[in-house]
Enzyme design. Sequence first.
Site, PDB file in Angstrom:
ATOM      1  N   HIS A 158       9.247 -14.176 -27.604  1.00  0.00           N
ATOM      2  CA  HIS A 158       9.403 -14.806 -28.812  1.00  0.00           C
ATOM      3  C   HIS A 158      10.449 -13.934 -29.854  1.00  0.00           C
ATOM      4  O   HIS A 158      10.785 -12.217 -29.251  1.00  0.00           O
ATOM      5  CB  HIS A 158       7.958 -14.259 -29.050  1.00  0.00           C
ATOM      6  CG  HIS A 158       7.199 -14.363 -30.012  1.00  0.00           C
ATOM      7  ND1 HIS A 158       7.451 -13.997 -31.252  1.00  0.00           N
ATOM      8  CD2 HIS A 158       6.946 -15.891 -30.726  1.00  0.00           C
ATOM      9  CE1 HIS A 158       6.786 -14.953 -32.275  1.00  0.00           C
ATOM     10  NE2 HIS A 158       6.184 -16.026 -31.555  1.00  0.00           N
ATOM     11  N   ASP A 160       5.219  -7.082 -24.110  1.00  0.00           N
ATOM     12  CA  ASP A 160       4.187  -7.878 -25.126  1.00  0.00           C
ATOM     13  C   ASP A 160       3.418  -8.965 -24.546  1.00  0.00           C
ATOM     14  O   ASP A 160       4.067  -9.475 -23.880  1.00  0.00           O
ATOM     15  CB  ASP A 160       5.154  -8.935 -25.957  1.00  0.00           C
ATOM     16  CG  ASP A 160       4.725  -9.651 -26.221  1.00  0.00           C
ATOM     17  OD1 ASP A 160       3.605 -10.028 -27.005  1.00  0.00           O
ATOM     18  OD2 ASP A 160       5.495 -11.312 -27.093  1.00  0.00           O
ATOM     19  N   LYS A 165      -5.589 -13.512 -31.230  1.00  0.00           N
ATOM     20  CA  LYS A 165      -5.669 -13.939 -30.293  1.00  0.00           C
ATOM     21  C   LYS A 165      -6.187 -13.466 -28.777  1.00  0.00           C
ATOM     22  O   LYS A 165      -6.290 -14.189 -27.789  1.00  0.00           O
ATOM     23  CB  LYS A 165      -4.041 -13.702 -29.524  1.00  0.00           C
ATOM     24  CG  LYS A 165      -3.151 -14.520 -30.911  1.00  0.00           C
ATOM     25  CD  LYS A 165      -1.917 -14.667 -30.051  1.00  0.00           C
ATOM     26  CE  LYS A 165      -0.664 -15.222 -31.273  1.00  0.00           C
ATOM     27  NZ  LYS A 165       1.112 -15.286 -30.968  1.00  0.00           N
ATOM     28  N   GLN A 207       0.219 -12.779 -25.394  1.00  0.00           N
ATOM     29  CA  GLN A 207      -0.471 -13.822 -24.457  1.00  0.00           C
ATOM     30  C   GLN A 207      -1.224 -14.465 -23.186  1.00  0.00           C
ATOM     31  O   GLN A 207      -1.518 -14.901 -22.759  1.00  0.00           O
ATOM     32  CB  GLN A 207       0.513 -15.159 -24.034  1.00  0.00           C
ATOM     33  CG  GLN A 207       1.339 -15.409 -25.508  1.00  0.00           C
ATOM     34  CD  GLN A 207       0.942 -16.273 -26.208  1.00  0.00           C
ATOM     35  OE1 GLN A 207      -0.352 -17.436 -26.481  1.00  0.00           O
ATOM     36  NE2 GLN A 207       1.519 -16.576 -27.625  1.00  0.00           N
ATOM     37  N   CYS A 237       9.185 -20.603 -32.048  1.00  0.00           N
ATOM     38  CA  CYS A 237       9.401 -18.933 -32.250  1.00  0.00           C
ATOM     39  C   CYS A 237      10.650 -18.597 -30.999  1.00  0.00           C
ATOM     40  O   CYS A 237      10.164 -17.255 -30.569  1.00  0.00           O
ATOM     41  CB  CYS A 237       8.528 -17.761 -32.449  1.00  0.00           C
ATOM     42  SG  CYS A 237       8.023 -18.353 -34.173  1.00  0.00           S
TER      43      CYS A 237
END
Length: 408
Positions: free
Chosen positions: A122, A199, A225, A202, A365
């Site tokens: 991303h 990261d 999220k 997700q 993104c």
Amino acid sequence: MVKDIATARNDFPLLKTQMNQESLTYLDNAATTQKPQAVIERLVDYYQTENVNVQRGVYALAQATTAKYEQVRQQVADFLHAQADEIIFTRGTTTSLNWVAQSFAPTVIQPGDEILITIMEHHSNLVPWQIVAKKLGAHLRYVELNDQAELDLAQLQANLNQRTKIVALTQVSNVLGTINPIKQITAWAHQVGAYVVVDGAQAAGHMPVDVQALDCDFYAFSGHKVYGPTGIGVLYGKAALLQQMPPVEYGGEMINRVTRQSTDFKAAPAKFEAGTMPIAQVIGLGAALDYLTSLGWSQIEAQEQHLVQLAGSQLQAIPGITLYGPPLSKPHAPVLSFNLTGVHPHDLATVLDSQGVAVRAGHHCAQPLMAALQVSATARASFAFYNNDQDVQRLITAVKLAKEFFQA
């Protein structure tokens, strides 16, 4: 007591609304998840009964609210299998990753060193490293995909060397649904003395995360999220590394002493939390983690895997549909990106919208990844545990309707 996931959908008010005079099928969970009533009520309760600043007042209400704020820090630490002093509250994953790039990277990178990232990142875990590489005179290297839409691990290993100082990568691709083997990659990176930044935006709401087992040096995720409020994020960092990092922002409540010409900062995490923090959002994040815990990971993962397999297999059966990501037989997060031959993803998403089906369309993104896939954009359906088989069937019906409309 574990909550029954079959009735969890009833806890999310927005899922009862309509879109374009149709019942809403919300399949944009990779962008943001919906909030259960328990989180909404906790936010309201904070503003009605606990709305004072933290870390400052000596009066009883301020002390009580500060204790609840710090209890959430411990709750997040438990969620990640970390220690409380390794948890920093930020505005979101983007802020967390930028802070590592701006504050930590300059302490370990010299001109000529290398930063290794992946083509599936991303922009939030790509652009900061571009900027840092240019600023510090480092080289930015990429790991490409193999023919299974997974990371080319042989190339990754080949790129690791004594000049590699940072390896930054996503645990789960927001486009492909690829789940990266973070533990193995971290072990390889540490063998050459590199630090690993993950990261987790997700991943954190879909699978258990144990930063001790992963052995990563930094891990970031966003509250919105994991079924919590917007405006709150988490940065985990190993305690020793946080202590060597300078603060990124300066202001109140992160200092021990200020004189006319110098300042002495508090220890981490306090030295990173300047000014009034997003207190309500922190409190709401705690309620969201309570809710996830009440469901249990086994139920969450089983439901989401069922949905991605059901939707993926039915999408694949539609002539003209191309799916992007690992084969469904491989580990796959609940994200399906796809295109319909001859139809722009925005047009496809517009037809789905007319049927009450909300999906994302665009480059997500991740423009370098789009270029690698040789597309400008995709449609993306992303699932959460509160989705059900009816949501999948409405998606498939709407895609078939779009195919008939555009290819008649």
